[in-house]
Design an enzyme around this catalytic site. Structure first.
Site, PDB file in Angstrom:
ATOM      1  N   SER A   5      56.325  53.829  40.457  1.00  0.00           N
ATOM      2  CA  SER A   5      57.105  52.694  39.987  1.00  0.00           C
ATOM      3  C   SER A   5      56.425  51.949  38.842  1.00  0.00           C
ATOM      4  O   SER A   5      56.210  52.500  37.776  1.00  0.00           O
ATOM      5  CB  SER A   5      57.398  51.767  41.173  1.00  0.00           C
ATOM      6  OG  SER A   5      58.278  50.734  40.827  1.00  0.00           O
TER       7      SER A   5
ATOM      8  N   ASP B 150      61.329  49.441  34.685  1.00  0.00           N
ATOM      9  CA  ASP B 150      59.988  49.822  35.114  1.00  0.00           C
ATOM     10  C   ASP B 150      59.871  51.334  35.014  1.00  0.00           C
ATOM     11  O   ASP B 150      60.790  52.019  34.545  1.00  0.00           O
ATOM     12  CB  ASP B 150      59.700  49.324  36.534  1.00  0.00           C
ATOM     13  CG  ASP B 150      60.643  49.913  37.573  1.00  0.00           C
ATOM     14  OD1 ASP B 150      61.747  50.363  37.196  1.00  0.00           O
ATOM     15  OD2 ASP B 150      60.293  49.921  38.764  1.00  0.00           O
TER      16      ASP B 150
ATOM     17  N   ASP C 169      60.045  53.930  36.957  1.00  0.00           N
ATOM     18  CA  ASP C 169      60.998  54.870  37.555  1.00  0.00           C
ATOM     19  C   ASP C 169      62.433  54.377  37.465  1.00  0.00           C
ATOM     20  O   ASP C 169      63.344  55.021  37.976  1.00  0.00           O
ATOM     21  CB  ASP C 169      60.626  55.185  39.003  1.00  0.00           C
ATOM     22  CG  ASP C 169      60.815  54.006  39.946  1.00  0.00           C
ATOM     23  OD1 ASP C 169      60.758  52.843  39.475  1.00  0.00           O
ATOM     24  OD2 ASP C 169      60.998  54.229  41.164  1.00  0.00           O
TER      25      ASP C 169
ATOM     26  N   ASP D  73      64.175  52.007  38.834  1.00  0.00           N
ATOM     27  CA  ASP D  73      64.979  51.536  39.962  1.00  0.00           C
ATOM     28  C   ASP D  73      65.183  50.026  39.887  1.00  0.00           C
ATOM     29  O   ASP D  73      65.813  49.432  40.765  1.00  0.00           O
ATOM     30  CB  ASP D  73      64.376  51.937  41.310  1.00  0.00           C
ATOM     31  CG  ASP D  73      63.014  51.324  41.584  1.00  0.00           C
ATOM     32  OD1 ASP D  73      62.416  50.722  40.674  1.00  0.00           O
ATOM     33  OD2 ASP D  73      62.538  51.453  42.734  1.00  0.00           O
TER      34      ASP D  73
END
Length: 452
Positions: free
Chosen positions: A102, A244, A246, A248
């Site tokens: 992340s 960010d 990733d 999500d």
């Protein structure tokens, strides 16, 4: 022995705490677990990753583990985390695996799972997977596929196009005439999100879309917004978006360069959903980290808030249990359950943009629907996160701070779910007062539990 799974999968420094050997065992364990049904077909497991240098290593290890247990690995390559959730459900896979840490720096990595329904796994299932992993580690006598039963692998980078089409389909408004600056954090959204915005007609300037394996989240993205803020103002843009690593989650910036965090985005979207009658029970689900100003703003709109502990998985649990369709965190993990089964940064950005377009107002005007109280967070590196709640000295320091703040403020102390940290947060009308109170508590935490 500490639990293998944290609040968002298994995470640690790549090749030191999180090793390819562990990844292999996790791929093997997942195949054995998700293959335990009455079907004779090999369990299909999707794998996606962000742009970290260690990603291909863990990808290969997971594939080896899956194939050794007779599974079918579908490798998508670099793709946002929410894309794996969406594609796993859409294509009827048994599970999806994401290789990402992340917002953490590039030297960390992680492995997290989605079930066939597109949701993150419940604790009980993670515990069963962990038991299988431990068994494999100690004495692997479990099934090994041979001959024609051996597992296979397919590479489907084209799946990212399906995700782009899905995200575009969630937008109720075109973005023609909007000038947007996008910060991809040199992460998983570098290919998909520019395409989404351009398909919807926006004029897009893209920052940090040249990943090299080590520059993910490096002074960019949703945890480092200064570059985006400056670019929005310098270019006279209407809006800024930062993901960010990733993707999500996202944070945004209005046309004046002011940050629009998750609390503010929730308020913006709740306002439009309440007006349209689409917000279930006029309720927004949030966590204990939500700003006091958030609660006042939602109440002022005629809504209410449900509060959970920190973590988007707990927000989602509450939403599913009660049928709510909007929830999220100040950090930008926001779930629109009418569209997604998990936090989805691109979908969040689009829903916020659509709310702005429907309102006919500027982003800065909607941003002012909520007044954020000063909120200070101090991260204390500790040798152990265990036992702090029972520590009398820490408890006394927290109580003293609460008494000093009174009814207009609050203190929240909690351990990080992914790092060796205890987080000390204080909120109230006076920033200088918060700094003193936070530091006093942090000093006690250091004395009692700090890393030597």
């Amino acid at each position: 022995m500490s639990r293998l799974f944290g609040t968002d999968g298994v995470r640690g420094e790549a090749n030191l705490e999180l090793t390819p050997e562990l990844a292999y065992r996790m791929g093997r364990a997942a195949t054995l677990y998700f293959g335990e049904d009455d079907s004779d077909e090999a369990p299909v497991i999707l794998i996606g990753r962000d742009t970290r240098i260690s990603g291909p290593m863990f990808e290969a290890a997971l594939v080896a583990g899956i194939c050794s247990a007779g599974g079918h690995a579908v490798v998508t390559g670099v793709i946002p985390t929410p894309a794996i959730a969406y594609l796993t459900k859409k294509h009827g896979a048994k599970a999806g695996i994401v290789i990402s840490a992340s917002h953490n720096p590039f030297h960390d990595n992680g492995i997290k799972f989605f079930g066939g329904n597109g949701y993150k796994l419940p604790d009980a299932v993670e515990d069963e997977l962990e038991n299988i992993v431990r068994t494999i580690e100690q004495e692997d006598q479990m099934y090994r596929a041979t001959g024609s039963q051996m597992g296979t692998v397919t590479y489907r980078h084209d799946f990212v196009k399906e995700y782009i089409e899905f995200v575009v389909s969630t937008a109720s408004e075109r973005l023609d005439g909007m000038k947007i600056v996008l910060d991809c954090a040199n992460g998983a959204a570098f290919e998909s999100m520019p395409a989404v915005l351009k398909q919807l007609g926006a004029e897009v300037t893209v920052l940090n879309d040249q990943p090299n394996g080590v520059n993910i989240n490096d002074n960019c993205g949703s945890t480092h917004l200064k570059m985006l803020q400056k670019a929005v103002v310098a270019q006279g843009a209407d809006f800024g978006i930062a993901h960010d690593g990733d993707a999500d989650r996202c944070l945004c910036v209005d046309e004046k360069g002011h940050v629009i965090d998750g609390d503010h985005m929730l308020v913006m979207c709740a306002k439009e959903m309440i007006a349209n009658g689409t917000l279930k029970d006029n309720t927004v689900v949030t966590t204990v980290m939500a700003n006091i100003g958030f609660h006042k703003a939602v109440k002022g709109l005629g809504g209410r808030a449900e509060i959970t502990k920190v973590g988007d998985r707990y927000v989602l649990e509450n939403m599913l249990a009660n049928g709510y369709n909007l929830g999220g965190e100040q950090s930008g993990h926001i779930i629109f359950s009418d569209f997604s089964t998990t936090g989805d940064g691109p979908v969040t950005a689009l829903q916020t943009l659509c709310a702005i377009k429907r309102s006919g107002r500027k982003p800065s005007e909607l941003n002012e629907l909520m007044t954020s109280y000063p909120q200070l967070l101090v991260n204390v590196v500790v040798k152990s996160k265990e036992g702090w709640e029972e520590n009398a000295n820490i408890a006394a320091a927290i109580k003293a701070g609460e008494e000093e703040l009174g009814a207009e403020g609050r203190i929240l102390v909690r351990p990080s779910g992914t790092e060796p940290l205890i987080r000390v947060m204080a909120e109230g009308p006076d920033q200088a007062q918060l700094e003193v109170i936070c530091q006093k508590i942090a000093d006690v935490v250091v004395a009692e539990q700090g890393a030597k």
